[in-house]
Scaffold this motif. Structure first.
Motif, mmCIF file in Angstrom:
data_model
loop_
_atom_site.group_PDB
_atom_site.id
_atom_site.type_symbol
_atom_site.label_atom_id
_atom_site.label_comp_id
_atom_site.label_asym_id
_atom_site.label_seq_id
_atom_site.Cartn_x
_atom_site.Cartn_y
_atom_site.Cartn_z
ATOM 1 N N TYR A 1 13.550 7.664 -26.001
ATOM 2 C CA TYR A 1 14.147 7.922 -27.311
ATOM 3 C C TYR A 1 15.142 6.809 -27.630
ATOM 4 O O TYR A 1 15.677 6.162 -26.726
ATOM 5 N N ALA A 2 15.394 6.612 -28.915
ATOM 6 C CA ALA A 2 16.335 5.573 -29.337
ATOM 7 C C ALA A 2 16.973 5.966 -30.661
ATOM 8 O O ALA A 2 16.334 6.591 -31.512
ATOM 9 N N PHE A 3 18.235 5.606 -30.823
ATOM 10 C CA PHE A 3 18.903 5.743 -32.115
ATOM 11 C C PHE A 3 20.084 4.798 -32.166
ATOM 12 O O PHE A 3 20.541 4.269 -31.141
ATOM 13 N N LEU A 4 20.576 4.546 -33.374
ATOM 14 C CA LEU A 4 21.747 3.705 -33.592
ATOM 15 C C LEU A 4 22.970 4.583 -33.798
ATOM 16 O O LEU A 4 22.883 5.682 -34.347
ATOM 17 N N VAL A 5 24.128 4.081 -33.367
ATOM 18 C CA VAL A 5 25.380 4.796 -33.559
ATOM 19 C C VAL A 5 26.474 3.771 -33.835
ATOM 20 O O VAL A 5 26.482 2.681 -33.264
ATOM 21 N N ASP A 6 27.381 4.108 -34.734
ATOM 22 C CA ASP A 6 28.524 3.248 -35.039
ATOM 23 C C ASP A 6 29.720 3.710 -34.216
ATOM 24 O O ASP A 6 30.074 4.899 -34.227
ATOM 25 N N LEU B 1 22.979 12.228 -17.232
ATOM 26 C CA LEU B 1 23.659 11.179 -17.985
ATOM 27 C C LEU B 1 22.577 10.271 -18.573
ATOM 28 O O LEU B 1 21.939 9.496 -17.856
ATOM 29 N N LEU B 2 22.365 10.384 -19.866
ATOM 30 C CA LEU B 2 21.273 9.660 -20.519
ATOM 31 C C LEU B 2 21.645 8.216 -20.834
ATOM 32 O O LEU B 2 20.805 7.317 -20.753
ATOM 33 N N TRP B 3 22.912 7.985 -21.195
ATOM 34 C CA TRP B 3 23.303 6.650 -21.661
ATOM 35 C C TRP B 3 24.810 6.525 -21.623
ATOM 36 O O TRP B 3 25.535 7.505 -21.819
ATOM 37 N N GLU B 4 25.292 5.309 -21.347
ATOM 38 C CA GLU B 4 26.714 5.004 -21.433
ATOM 39 C C GLU B 4 26.884 3.638 -22.071
ATOM 40 O O GLU B 4 26.195 2.680 -21.704
ATOM 41 N N SER B 5 27.783 3.529 -23.014
ATOM 42 C CA SER B 5 28.008 2.278 -23.727
ATOM 43 C C SER B 5 28.845 1.324 -22.884
ATOM 44 O O SER B 5 29.416 1.696 -21.858
ATOM 45 N N THR B 6 28.916 0.096 -23.333
ATOM 46 C CA THR B 6 29.920 -0.826 -22.818
ATOM 47 C C THR B 6 31.283 -0.399 -23.371
ATOM 48 O O THR B 6 31.354 0.430 -24.290
ATOM 49 N N PRO B 7 32.389 -0.912 -22.843
ATOM 50 C CA PRO B 7 33.699 -0.527 -23.380
ATOM 51 C C PRO B 7 33.796 -0.761 -24.892
ATOM 52 O O PRO B 7 33.445 -1.835 -25.385
ATOM 53 N N VAL B 8 34.256 0.242 -25.602
ATOM 54 C CA VAL B 8 34.374 0.156 -27.064
ATOM 55 C C VAL B 8 35.723 -0.506 -27.369
ATOM 56 O O VAL B 8 36.742 0.167 -27.548
ATOM 57 N N ASN B 9 35.717 -1.837 -27.402
ATOM 58 C CA ASN B 9 36.972 -2.581 -27.562
ATOM 59 C C ASN B 9 37.126 -3.196 -28.944
ATOM 60 O O ASN B 9 38.000 -4.030 -29.150
ATOM 61 N N ASP C 1 25.870 0.231 -32.055
ATOM 62 C CA ASP C 1 25.265 0.128 -30.727
ATOM 63 C C ASP C 1 23.915 0.833 -30.753
ATOM 64 O O ASP C 1 23.679 1.744 -31.556
ATOM 65 N N THR C 2 23.018 0.393 -29.861
ATOM 66 C CA THR C 2 21.676 0.957 -29.765
ATOM 67 C C THR C 2 21.595 1.841 -28.534
ATOM 68 O O THR C 2 21.746 1.365 -27.413
ATOM 69 N N VAL C 3 21.376 3.128 -28.750
ATOM 70 C CA VAL C 3 21.228 4.082 -27.659
ATOM 71 C C VAL C 3 19.748 4.183 -27.310
ATOM 72 O O VAL C 3 18.939 4.583 -28.145
ATOM 73 N N ILE C 4 19.374 3.797 -26.102
ATOM 74 C CA ILE C 4 17.990 3.885 -25.643
ATOM 75 C C ILE C 4 17.991 4.551 -24.272
ATOM 76 O O ILE C 4 18.726 4.131 -23.378
ATOM 77 N N PHE C 5 17.191 5.592 -24.115
ATOM 78 C CA PHE C 5 17.116 6.276 -22.829
ATOM 79 C C PHE C 5 15.745 6.925 -22.677
ATOM 80 O O PHE C 5 15.031 7.152 -23.657
ATOM 81 N N THR C 6 15.381 7.227 -21.452
ATOM 82 C CA THR C 6 14.142 7.938 -21.145
ATOM 83 C C THR C 6 14.500 9.241 -20.453
ATOM 84 O O THR C 6 15.261 9.246 -19.472
ATOM 85 N N THR C 7 13.975 10.344 -20.947
ATOM 86 C CA THR C 7 14.265 11.643 -20.367
ATOM 87 C C THR C 7 13.527 11.817 -19.042
ATOM 88 O O THR C 7 12.536 11.135 -18.772
ATOM 89 N N ASN D 1 24.446 -3.986 -30.831
ATOM 90 C CA ASN D 1 24.415 -4.302 -29.409
ATOM 91 C C ASN D 1 23.126 -3.783 -28.773
ATOM 92 O O ASN D 1 22.569 -2.772 -29.212
ATOM 93 N N ASN D 2 22.672 -4.460 -27.744
ATOM 94 C CA ASN D 2 21.479 -4.064 -26.989
ATOM 95 C C ASN D 2 20.257 -3.926 -27.884
ATOM 96 O O ASN D 2 19.508 -2.955 -27.796
#
Length: 255
Positions: free
Chosen positions: A116-121, A152-160, A168-174, A240-241
């Motif tokens: 699965y994939a989605f974008l998040v701000d 834990l499906l996904w973790e971002s890089t530090p939100v600085n 950011d692009t959230v991509i993970f496989t269940t 990102n990503n």
């Protein structure tokens, strides 16, 4: 006769080559289908601003600590305008190893063994009542009930990025088990906990299919496009990503 046979062989060879090209293009198109998108109830996180509340379609979690996220802007001196709509969610992590989090039941389960994939701000604030010692990450967990953290499906890089949004692009496989709920929480980048905050908005589909893009590039001009042909006007706006195309070359922005 030999000339005619040669022509026939060349014609047959040409047809075979054309057939191979069509088969290759067909396989490429099938493999480039966009990953499915989780069906959120309220993807833009819209609701009335308030302290210790979450938007409709979401629920508070207290497993990480006693307090709850806030619907921003305007709470605890956070005034960054939403990236989409009228509101967004802000939440904190603390120096005593506790944090705020929230959860949602998806409109449709995520099937096991599927990407699965989605974008998040995402952004952070330099205020938030002093919870700004260092950048936190965003963790997304999957489970089968509210606040359930089985995977834990996904973790971002530090939100600085402070006081401005980055996508950011959230991509993970269940795993093999279906997932009905997602939980969002901040994470630490060190073993020593600290005060941090995350602002989150605008959950939306990521259609990562590669399409043909024709670019007219002047000398020394750099132009970048996403995979649907929409132009990015600066490097910061590239998620990102994600994959993007710059001057006819496919590139990848890690973070």
């Amino acid at each position: 006769m030999n000339i005619e046979k040669t022509k026939d062989r060349l014609a047959d060879l040409s047809m075979i080559i054309i057939l191979i090209i069509f088969l290759f293009l067909g396989a490429t198109m099938l493999s480039a289908q966009p990953a499915p998108y989780p069906q959120f109830q309220n993807p833009s996180l819209e609701d009335v601003q308030g302290v210790g509340v979450v938007p409709w379609g979401y629920s508070k979690c207290t497993v990480g600590g006693p307090s709850s996220p806030d619907i921003q802007p305007g709470i605890w001196n956070v005034f960054l305008q939403p990236s989409d709509g009228f509101s967004y969610v802000g939440f904190i992590c603390r120096g005593n190893n506790t944090w705020e989090s929230f959860t949602t039941q998806l409109n449709a389960p995520l099937w096991g063994g599927t990407q699965y994939a989605f974008l998040v701000d995402l952004a952070s604030s330099d205020k938030y009542f002093g919870y700004n010692d260092s950048a936190a990450t965003l963790k997304i967990w999957g489970g089968d009930s509210n606040c359930d953290k089985q995977h834990l499906l996904w973790e971002s890089t530090p939100v600085n990025n402070v006081n401005y949004w980055k996508t950011d692009t959230v991509i993970f496989t269940t795993s093999e088990k279906s997932i009905t709920h997602l939980t969002f929480e901040p994470g630490y980048t060190t073993q020593m906990p600290y005060k941090g905050n995350i602002l989150i908005d605008n959950l939306r589909p990521y259609n990562g299919t590669i399409v043909g893009i024709e670019e007219l590039v002047e000398e020394k001009e750099i132009r970048s496009f996403d995979l649907l042909g929409r132009e990015y006007f600066d490097f910061e706006s590239i998620p990102n990503n994600s994959i993007y195309i710059q001057n006819n070359q496919i590139k990848y922005k890690k973070y």
